[in-house]
Design a protein around this motif. Structure first.
Motif, short mmCIF file in Angstrom:
data_model
loop_
_atom_site.label_atom_id
_atom_site.label_comp_id
_atom_site.label_asym_id
_atom_site.label_seq_id
_atom_site.Cartn_x
_atom_site.Cartn_y
_atom_site.Cartn_z
N ARG A 84 0.88 -1.17 0.00
CA ARG A 84 0.00 0.00 0.00
C ARG A 84 0.91 1.22 0.00
O ARG A 84 1.95 1.23 0.68
N VAL A 85 0.55 2.26 -0.76
CA VAL A 85 1.31 3.53 -0.74
C VAL A 85 0.40 4.59 -0.15
O VAL A 85 -0.78 4.60 -0.44
N GLY A 86 0.96 5.46 0.67
CA GLY A 86 0.15 6.51 1.28
C GLY A 86 -0.38 6.04 2.62
O GLY A 86 0.02 4.98 3.13
N GLY A 87 -1.31 6.82 3.18
CA GLY A 87 -1.82 6.51 4.52
C GLY A 87 -2.89 5.43 4.51
O GLY A 87 -3.21 4.86 3.46
N GLY B 231 9.63 -6.75 6.13
CA GLY B 231 8.94 -5.83 5.21
C GLY B 231 9.94 -5.16 4.28
O GLY B 231 9.69 -5.01 3.08
N GLN B 232 11.07 -4.79 4.82
CA GLN B 232 12.12 -4.15 4.01
C GLN B 232 12.71 -5.13 2.99
O GLN B 232 12.95 -4.77 1.84
N THR B 233 12.86 -6.40 3.42
CA THR B 233 13.36 -7.42 2.49
C THR B 233 12.41 -7.55 1.31
O THR B 233 12.82 -7.60 0.14
N ILE B 234 11.11 -7.62 1.59
CA ILE B 234 10.12 -7.74 0.52
C ILE B 234 10.15 -6.50 -0.37
O ILE B 234 10.14 -6.59 -1.60
N ARG B 235 10.29 -5.32 0.27
CA ARG B 235 10.36 -4.07 -0.50
C ARG B 235 11.56 -4.09 -1.46
O ARG B 235 11.45 -3.74 -2.62
N ASP B 236 12.69 -4.55 -0.96
CA ASP B 236 13.89 -4.59 -1.80
C ASP B 236 13.76 -5.63 -2.90
O ASP B 236 14.05 -5.37 -4.06
N ARG B 237 13.30 -6.82 -2.51
CA ARG B 237 13.20 -7.88 -3.51
C ARG B 237 12.17 -7.54 -4.59
O ARG B 237 12.33 -7.91 -5.74
N GLY B 238 11.09 -6.87 -4.18
CA GLY B 238 10.01 -6.56 -5.13
C GLY B 238 10.17 -5.18 -5.75
O GLY B 238 9.29 -4.76 -6.50
N ASN B 239 11.24 -4.48 -5.41
CA ASN B 239 11.43 -3.10 -5.87
C ASN B 239 10.16 -2.29 -5.64
O ASN B 239 9.61 -1.66 -6.56
N GLU B 240 9.68 -2.33 -4.43
CA GLU B 240 8.40 -1.71 -4.09
C GLU B 240 8.55 -0.22 -3.80
O GLU B 240 8.49 0.22 -2.65
N TYR B 241 8.75 0.52 -4.88
CA TYR B 241 8.80 1.97 -4.81
C TYR B 241 7.85 2.50 -5.88
O TYR B 241 7.81 1.95 -6.98
N GLY B 242 7.07 3.53 -5.55
CA GLY B 242 5.99 3.98 -6.44
C GLY B 242 6.48 4.39 -7.83
O GLY B 242 7.49 5.06 -7.97
N THR B 243 5.70 3.96 -8.85
CA THR B 243 6.02 4.34 -10.24
C THR B 243 5.74 5.83 -10.44
O THR B 243 6.44 6.51 -11.18
N VAL B 244 4.70 6.34 -9.79
CA VAL B 244 4.28 7.72 -10.02
C VAL B 244 5.06 8.68 -9.12
O VAL B 244 5.56 9.70 -9.56
N THR B 245 5.18 8.35 -7.83
CA THR B 245 5.76 9.31 -6.89
C THR B 245 7.11 8.87 -6.32
O THR B 245 7.73 9.63 -5.59
N GLY B 246 7.53 7.64 -6.61
CA GLY B 246 8.80 7.15 -6.10
C GLY B 246 8.80 6.82 -4.61
O GLY B 246 9.83 6.44 -4.05
N ARG B 247 7.64 6.95 -3.95
CA ARG B 247 7.58 6.67 -2.50
C ARG B 247 7.79 5.19 -2.23
O ARG B 247 7.31 4.34 -2.99
N PRO B 248 8.48 4.85 -1.11
CA PRO B 248 8.57 3.43 -0.75
C PRO B 248 7.17 2.92 -0.43
O PRO B 248 6.39 3.60 0.24
N ARG B 249 6.85 1.72 -0.94
CA ARG B 249 5.53 1.16 -0.63
C ARG B 249 5.60 0.40 0.68
O ARG B 249 6.60 -0.25 0.97
N ARG B 250 4.53 0.47 1.45
CA ARG B 250 4.43 -0.33 2.67
C ARG B 250 4.18 -1.78 2.23
O ARG B 250 3.40 -2.01 1.32
N CYS B 251 4.82 -2.74 2.88
CA CYS B 251 4.69 -4.14 2.48
C CYS B 251 4.15 -4.99 3.62
O CYS B 251 4.36 -4.66 4.80
N GLY B 252 3.48 -6.07 3.30
CA GLY B 252 2.95 -6.96 4.33
C GLY B 252 2.53 -8.30 3.77
O GLY B 252 2.66 -8.56 2.57
N TRP B 253 2.00 -9.16 4.66
CA TRP B 253 1.56 -10.50 4.26
C TRP B 253 0.32 -10.45 3.39
O TRP B 253 -0.44 -9.47 3.43
#
Ligand code: IMO
Ligand code: MG
Length: 439
Positions: free
Chosen positions: A276-279, A291-313
């Motif tokens: 999820r991105v944003g609040g 969560g950080q491992t998943i973010r890194d492995r999935g390159n979970e950063y927003g296409t539009v705003t570049g924000r790191p995406r929140r990650c979870g199960w």
């Protein structure tokens, strides 16, 4: 199947672009029907990566008609920039792009309004929007008196409409900008700028409602490309932490003018985990190293705003709700490769609130914030799987993970994606593969 829909079932970024691209060759028409340049769709094809936002992903295939309907909010500057970028990359854009004259137009005052109003909200209450003026434009659409549609820009009243709205916006924005700078908007400059955009877009502007009704009535193969995801739906999502359009399956008829009875097949796209991105509430969030491992492995950063995406199960409670709401027939599970090597995996199968099992998805954000997810733990797999090309060649634990997801969400899995490339697409069986074959 003639009319197919691709809908995100989480909070956006489910890799819908890849699935739409896979399907385009089997369709005559690809349609964007809600949202705007808050969407960021990445398509990797022919060794090239394309970033799309407002233009339907079908534009990458010659001979496919692309349609942007009246349900979309359109920023002409970003649309023209995107068209220019695609053309420089060798993509042909001419009569193959149609834009509805009913689409509401995003003006500079919408971006200003979003900025000024957001500055007045405490940071822990901020929706964390993409700041593209999406909400303010939809608000003006619903409010009617300060709205301008694309078709209005070709009429004699356009100049006076801009002048009147700018006067109104300057008054209200000046009063509201108590803690940020605000420079009054210049109606003449905006009119001149937007008149140029109107001229450039004119060859594409038409009545897409009539066009699409003709298409479905005559049995053409039409593909609806959803933006965002069902949990961001304005009416059925995690309100108020949502986008301002109907981003679940229910948005298709309203946004396009095509009655729901024509929709033959709805494909729900889910990541193998959640982001999820944003609040906003996110019951299965992993605000930790994993969560950080998943973010890194999935390159979970927003296409539009570049924000790191929140990650979870993976949240099967939310996914099941989203799938039912969108009339989903089959599932696509994307980014399964990201979960390789992370260890045991959890799936949320139930929510508890104050110790009691909930039998429906909470309608109030405060309840959703407080739910305790009940997890099932499944063993992970150690091998990387991005080179796997057949479903049956996935590690046994990966197949068991997918089966359990399918069971709790209540829909069959038709496709599994293990990477951005077309080849990294595994079909559950031959029948599934057949429906993606070019006609
Ligand atoms: P695609 O199509 C992920 C989120 C924003 C914010 C909320 C409201 O790429 O899946 P808005 O600017 O729409 O008013 O922001 O919605 N959001 C998205 N998150 N993917 C998207 O689109 C999104 N579009 C909007 O981050 O939380
Ligand atoms: Mg995106």
């Amino acid at each position: 199947m003639t009319v197919t829909c691709v809908i995100g079932l989480q909070w956006g970024d489910e890799a819908k672009g890849k699935i739409v691209d896979l399907l385009t060759e089997a369709h005559d028409v690809v349609v964007r029907y809600q949202g705007g340049s808050n969407a960021g769709h990445t398509v990797v094809t022919g060794g090239k990566t394309y970033k799309l936002s407002l233009v339907p992903s079908g534009i990458l295939r010659p001979g496919v008609q692309c349609v942007v309907t009246g349900g979309v909010v359109l920023n002409p500057a970003s649309l023209l920039e995107e068209m220019g970028r695609l053309r420089s990359a060798g993509v042909e854009i001419g009569k193959n792009l149609m834009i509805s004259r009913r689409a509401h137009v995003i003006f500079p005052w919408h971006m200003e309004e979003e900025r000024v109003l957001d500055a007045r909200v405490a940071s822990d209450k901020s929706i964390g929007t993409t700041m593209r003026g999406i909400g303010p434009c939809y608000r003006d659409k619903v409010g009617r008196s300060n709205a301008i549609r694309l078709g209005d820009m070709y009429r004699p009243e356009f100049h006076d409409q801009v002048a009147r709205i700018v006067e109104h916006k300057n008054l209200t924005l000046k009063a509201l900008a108590t803690n940020v700078d605000f420079k009054p908007l210049d109606a003449e400059a905006i009119f001149a700028e937007y008149s140029q955009y109107a001229a450039q877009l004119q060859p594409h502007v038409c009545d897409t409602t009539e066009y699409l009704l003709d298409a479905v009535e005559s049995g053409q193969h039409v593909l609806f490309e959803g933006a965002q995801g069902a949990l961001l739906d304005i009416d059925h999502g995690t309100f108020p932490y949502v986008t301002s359009s109907n981003s679940s399956g229910v948005g298709i008829p309203a946004g396009s003018g095509v009655p729901g009875k024509y929709l033959d097949k709805v494909i729900g796209v889910l990541k193998a985990y959640s982001t999820r991105v944003g609040g906003g509430p996110f019951p299965t969030e992993l605000d930790n190293e994993l969560g950080q491992t998943i973010r890194d492995r999935g390159n979970e950063y927003g296409t539009v705003t570049g924000r790191p995406r929140r990650c979870g199960w993976f949240d099967a409670v939310a996914a099941r709700y989203a799938a039912r709401l969108s009339g989903v027939d089959v599932l696509v599970i994307s980014l399964l490769d990201v979960l390789s090597t992370v260890g045991d995996l959890k799936i949320c199968v139930e929510y508890k609130l104050d110790g009691k099992r909930l039998d429906c998805f909470p309608s109030h954000v405060d309840d959703l914030k407080r739910v305790a997810p009940v997890y099932e733990t499944l063993p992970g797999w150690d091998a990387e799987i991005s080179d796997v090309r057949r479903y049956e060649d996935l590690p046994e634990n990966a197949r068991a993970y997918l089966s359990r997801i399918s069971e709790v969400v209540g829909r069959p899995v038709e496709i599994v994606s293990v990477g951005a490339d077309r080849e990294q697409t595994l079909f559950a069986d031959d029948a599934a593969a057949a429906s993606y074959v070019p006609r």
